[in-house]
Design an enzyme around this catalytic site. Structure first.
Site, mmCIF file in Angstrom:
data_model
loop_
_atom_site.group_PDB
_atom_site.id
_atom_site.type_symbol
_atom_site.label_atom_id
_atom_site.label_comp_id
_atom_site.label_asym_id
_atom_site.label_seq_id
_atom_site.Cartn_x
_atom_site.Cartn_y
_atom_site.Cartn_z
ATOM 1 N N GLU A 86 1.759 -0.085 -5.072
ATOM 2 C CA GLU A 86 0.823 0.933 -5.268
ATOM 3 C C GLU A 86 1.562 2.066 -5.532
ATOM 4 O OE1 GLU A 86 -3.439 2.779 -3.810
ATOM 5 O OE2 GLU A 86 -1.789 2.644 -2.610
ATOM 6 N N ASP B 32 0.979 -1.153 -0.119
ATOM 7 C CA ASP B 32 -0.010 0.130 -0.021
ATOM 8 C C ASP B 32 0.579 1.495 -0.079
ATOM 9 O OD1 ASP B 32 -2.821 1.336 0.417
ATOM 10 O OD2 ASP B 32 -1.651 1.814 2.410
#
Length: 613
Positions: free
Chosen positions: A359, A330
């Site tokens: 990400e 993340d």
């Protein structure tokens, strides 16, 4: 009388001293480890009241404590172990006050288990199914509410916990397999003991414990084993950047710099460009990575070596424990980039088969490519993460299909995005997607137009990269941009649902059409070496038609995309450099055969997929 007073005084002194000494060890993390890693070093975080007053020792073993670190909080010790005898075993860690043993703990080095995914890793032949566990299926109603965990079940609230869990996923693995998916990415399942919005999982409060409302560590491992029986891998969503404000550390932080801006909340500026900007101040660069997302997400300081070691080991622990097939990281660029280089190198060294991705939610290819292994960077930065999520392609997909054809708009946006792939270390290893858990669903982004929806998914599932499909996309689920609403419950995952996708009960015409389309495409894709292994060859958009090929040895697939409002005739002669002397094309959905010696009609708002014979 004085002797009596003296005895009383010493008795009280003994009581006071004994009370000041640790009575128990509250935590040792990692809770256990494995023998046989390439590295023979392990750092243990030991936590207990006043534990720093004790001296740890290991007797009767070749495993030694090389160094003991005292930190700002007296309730922590960090032990650097040298695993000279790096074989499965249990050894005793003893804790002494002066020469008296006060506490002890048996620590286990386990034997590493054989993992199917050490042989077969995530690759472009796969399709990932992204599931938000709380919203997929409630397989165990008894864990909807758990004593000690703050937020209770509230299915009536779009932002509350709805009760979906790991058992619900296990119960429906046959559905996932039958649809044609090959890997399951779960949004974070670790404990999130927060007062609200805990369902999404991105506010970790314990790095070594599955949230009990989802199940347990043991059940998570069972999910992995049951999935592997069906050829399905498990992708873990990992948060390295921040924790939840309810993390147990927050009551007693180990050091004065465990967090960034530990004494005063400062929010990140969210400006990705500051990482690269040659003109911006250092303060603004630091603000991006060191600032907090929100007040409930304290920002970890990975420049602190104890924090760095902790996160590296926690990652290794879960990869080994669950036999993960991949990791998704993340908010990747928000993490200290020097740490990311060390972290990604370490993970790749210990798990060379593992294909994992980060990400970076930006639509500029140069800002995404910077992070992928093998990319040429302006500052010589070296990353070891094999893949990233392809946000630039997703953006070009949406804008391209929603705009009219012109020299600088329309589906040419997709062509132009892919033409810049030279910036990536390996564009075929990027994770592609039409939507995800943070954005409006693709059916709604396409104006709830079924033709555009099919075109978008046809492109994502046939172009280069590893496609990822968000749960519910297979039934053309619609949404607004509201997070709670776009993460709505999967129909059939709860008792008494009016429709059940798992068993094709109560679906409307659009949902049935979308599901049949997706199932057909995914299962065909499994058998196509051209899609799974082949090169991408594409042609500039001509007269409103975008044509590309996937080519692996003798296996050739042609995709023709017409986003115009009128029929267009495709002349195979224009693509003879790829088609060669082949004579026939079979469209995979209709199974109609077409001669490659004649023009082929491509109807409006369609993406035709042809197997070239």
């Amino acid at each position: 009388m004085s002797n009596i007073r003296l005895k009383i005084f010493f008795s009280f002194l003994v009581i006071i001293l004994s009370q000041a000494l640790p009575q128990n060890l509250e935590r040792i993390e990692p809770p256990f480890w494995w023998a046989g890693f390439k590295s023979d070093e392990l750092q243990l975080m030991v936590y207990g009241e006043n534990i720093s007053k004790l001296k740890p020792d290991i007797e009767g073993s070749k495993i030694i404590i090389e160094k003991v670190h005292n930190v700002d909080s007296p309730n922590y010790l960090f032990l650097d172990l040298k695993l000279n005898d790096n074989v499965p075993q249990t050894f005793e860690i003893q804790f002494f006050y002066k020469n008296e043993k006060v506490l002890s703990h048996d620590y286990e080095l386990k034997k590493r288990e054989a993992s199917f995914y050490r042989e077969k890793s995530l690759n472009p032949s796969d399709v990932i199914y992204l599931i938000m566990p709380d919203r997929f299926a409630n397989g165990d109603k008894s864990n909807d509410e758990v004593d000690g965990l703050i937020e209770k079940s509230n299915r009536k609230s779009k932002d509350g916990r709805h009760g979906g869990d790991l058992q619900g996923i296990i119960d429906n693995l046959n559905y996932i397999e039958s649809m044609g998916f090959t890997h399951i990415w779960l949004n974070p399942v670790l404990e999130n003991n927060q007062p609200d919005f805990s369902y999404h999982g991105y506010s970790t409060t314990d790095y070594y414990q599955v949230d009990e409302r989802f199940g347990s560590n043991t059940l998570y491992k069972q999910l992995s084993k049951e999935a592997a029986k069906r050829g399905l891998g498990i992708v873990k969503d990992l948060v390295l950047n921040h924790i939840g404000s309810g993390h147990w550390w927050m009551d007693d932080l180990p050091t004065k710099d465990w967090l960034n801006h530990q004494d005063k909340y400062i929010q990140t500026n969210h400006v990705h460009e500051t990482v690269f900007d040659p003109y911006v101040t250092k303060a603004q660069k630091d603000l991006f990575t060191d600032g907090w997302f929100v007040e409930t997400m304290p920002d970890l300081n990975q420049k602190n070596q104890f924090v760095a070691n902790y996160l590296i080991q926690a990652t290794m622990w879960w990869v080994e424990y669950i036999s993960l097939s991949s990791i998704r990281v993340d908010t990747y660029p928000y993490v200290d980039k020097n740490f990311l280089s060390v972290w990604s190198k370490k993970i790749s060294e210990e798990f060379p088969y593992l294909n994992y991705f980060g990400e970076a939610w930006v639509n500029d290819i140069s800002l995404v490519s910077y992070w992928q292994k093998g990319a040429k960077t302006h500052d010589g930065y070296e990353s070891y993460i094999p893949a990233m999520k392809d946000f630039p392609l997703q953006k070009s997909l949406v804008t391209g299909l929603n705009s009219v054809h012109a020299w600088d708009s329309g589906i040419g946006n997709i062509y132009r995005a892919l033409s810049k792939d030279f910036q990536y270390g390996d564009p075929y290893n990027l994770v592609t997607f039409a939507d995800n858990h943070d954005m409006q669903r693709i059916f709604s982004l396409m104006g709830e137009n079924m033709d555009l929806y099919k075109m978008a998914l046809s492109i994502i599932l046939t172009t280069r990269g590893i496609p990822c499909i968000f749960y519910g996309t297979e039934i053309a689920m619609s949404s607004t941009e509201n997070h709670g609403e776009l993460r709505k419950d999967f129909p059939g995952g709860w008792e008494n649902d009016s429709k059940n996708v798992f068993y094709d009960f109560g679906l409307n015409a659009i949902e049935s059409e979308a599901k049949n389309f997706m199932k057909t495409l995914l299962n065909w894709r499994k058998s196509s070496d051209a899609i799974g292994k082949g090169k991408l060859i594409h042609f500039p958009v001509t007269d409103g038609i975008y044509v590309y090929f996937r080519n692996y040895k003798e296996d050739i697939v042609m995709v023709a995309v017409n986003n115009l409002d009128q029929r267009k005739d495709l002349d195979p002669e224009h693509y003879k450099d790829v088609i060669g002397g082949r004579k026939k094309a079979i469209e995979i959905f209709s199974e109609n055969a077409y001669s490659l010696r004649k023009k082929i009609s491509i109807y409006p708002k369609t993406a035709n997929i042809f197997q070239i014979k």
